[in-house]
Each structure stands twice: as structure tokens, then as C-alpha cells.
Design an enzyme around this catalytic site. Sequence first.
Site, mmCIF file in Angstrom:
data_model
loop_
_atom_site.group_PDB
_atom_site.id
_atom_site.type_symbol
_atom_site.label_atom_id
_atom_site.label_comp_id
_atom_site.label_asym_id
_atom_site.label_seq_id
_atom_site.Cartn_x
_atom_site.Cartn_y
_atom_site.Cartn_z
ATOM 1 N N CYS A 100 0.846 -1.195 0.000
ATOM 2 C CA CYS A 100 0.000 0.000 0.000
ATOM 3 C C CYS A 100 0.881 1.244 0.000
ATOM 4 C CB CYS A 100 -0.901 -0.006 1.235
ATOM 5 S SG CYS A 100 -2.034 1.379 1.338
ATOM 6 N N HIS A 142 -9.181 -3.799 -1.865
ATOM 7 C CA HIS A 142 -8.136 -3.040 -1.164
ATOM 8 C C HIS A 142 -8.426 -1.541 -1.233
ATOM 9 C CE1 HIS A 142 -3.847 -2.145 0.002
ATOM 10 N NE2 HIS A 142 -4.205 -0.996 -0.573
ATOM 11 N N GLU A 143 -8.670 -1.044 -2.447
ATOM 12 C CA GLU A 143 -8.888 0.392 -2.601
ATOM 13 C C GLU A 143 -10.167 0.850 -1.909
ATOM 14 O OE1 GLU A 143 -6.501 2.191 -3.420
ATOM 15 O OE2 GLU A 143 -5.279 0.601 -4.266
ATOM 16 N N HIS A 146 -10.132 1.616 1.811
ATOM 17 C CA HIS A 146 -9.671 2.950 2.205
ATOM 18 C C HIS A 146 -10.847 3.906 2.435
ATOM 19 C CE1 HIS A 146 -5.315 2.674 1.948
ATOM 20 N NE2 HIS A 146 -5.411 2.080 0.774
#
Length: 177
Positions: A100, A142-143, A146
Amino acid sequence: MPVKPVLKMGEPLLLQKAAPIEQFDTPELHALIKDMEDTMAHLNGAGIAAPQIGVSLRIVIFGVGHNPRYPDAEQVPYTVLINPTLTPIGEELEDGWEGCLSVPSMRGVVPRYQRLHYSGFDQYGKPIDRLVSGFHARVVQHECDHLDGILYLMRIRDLAQFGFTDVLFPGMVVEDD
């Protein structure tokens, strides 16, 4: 090319839930996307979320062609995804190494849903609706994490599979994540 500083783990904004985008196709939205694109490209990222550059809005971009940080990864089409909704398809999880931009120079093994349905909008308000699997599904999860204040290392089950990239993968040519 206006590369923005990427917030690093420890910054409070990275732990907040981001606000939805209310208006599409605005000069401000296009400028934000350009900043995200330039920053992601400069750092060889597979994706980036607006909170990572200090903007607490529900927008991510991702895309992988040839990427030195992910030399064996399958290609993922470039996508601007706004106000995303993710729905796992089935319960099957797959472990995989992740890094990341907000946790530089480190990697860890993270379980992610292997198959995924995601939807949302592009920068013009056009709907996006996709069924994906493998690395594409991993990048999206994953994104989008955030946007909910979740960093990948919060999902690691075994900290023995977390460490510095240069130690875990000696000889791998890696930019400073």
C-alpha cells in the site's frame, strides 16, 4: 504533473469513513481524479483512494498494465469508481500479498473474496457494474477499504506474513511503496 503527498499509516484521515460524491462531471472532480492519476502513476501504484491524498470522498481509481511493483499480476482495466458498492460472490477467500502506498516498503498476506460484484459510477455519473475475480477483485477490495478507514494490515491474520518488502522479496526491484 501535480503529484500529491500520500498520507501514511497513523494519519487520522485514513481511519475515517469517506463522504459520498454528490455531483459528477465537475471541474473539481476532474481535477481530483487527475491528481490521483498523477500520484498513482508516479508511485507505480495499482490503485489509489482519494483519502490517501487527503480528500475524504468516496472515489478510487485503479488499473494495472505492466507494473514493477506487481510484476506477475494480471492486467486490470483502468477504472474511476465513485460511491462504490461491493458484494462478494460466494464465501471463498484467497490469500495474497498486498502492499500500500500509505504503508510504504511493507507487504502482507491478506485474505480477500475471490469473486466480487461491484457497482458505482464513473466521473461523468455513468453507472459501472462488473463481476470480477482474482487480482482485479483484490485491487477493488483493497482500494474500497480505504473509503471505510481500513488499511490492509488490519485484515492480516498472521503477522508472520507481514514485513518489509526488501526482506520478504530480496532482489525484487521495488520503488519506495
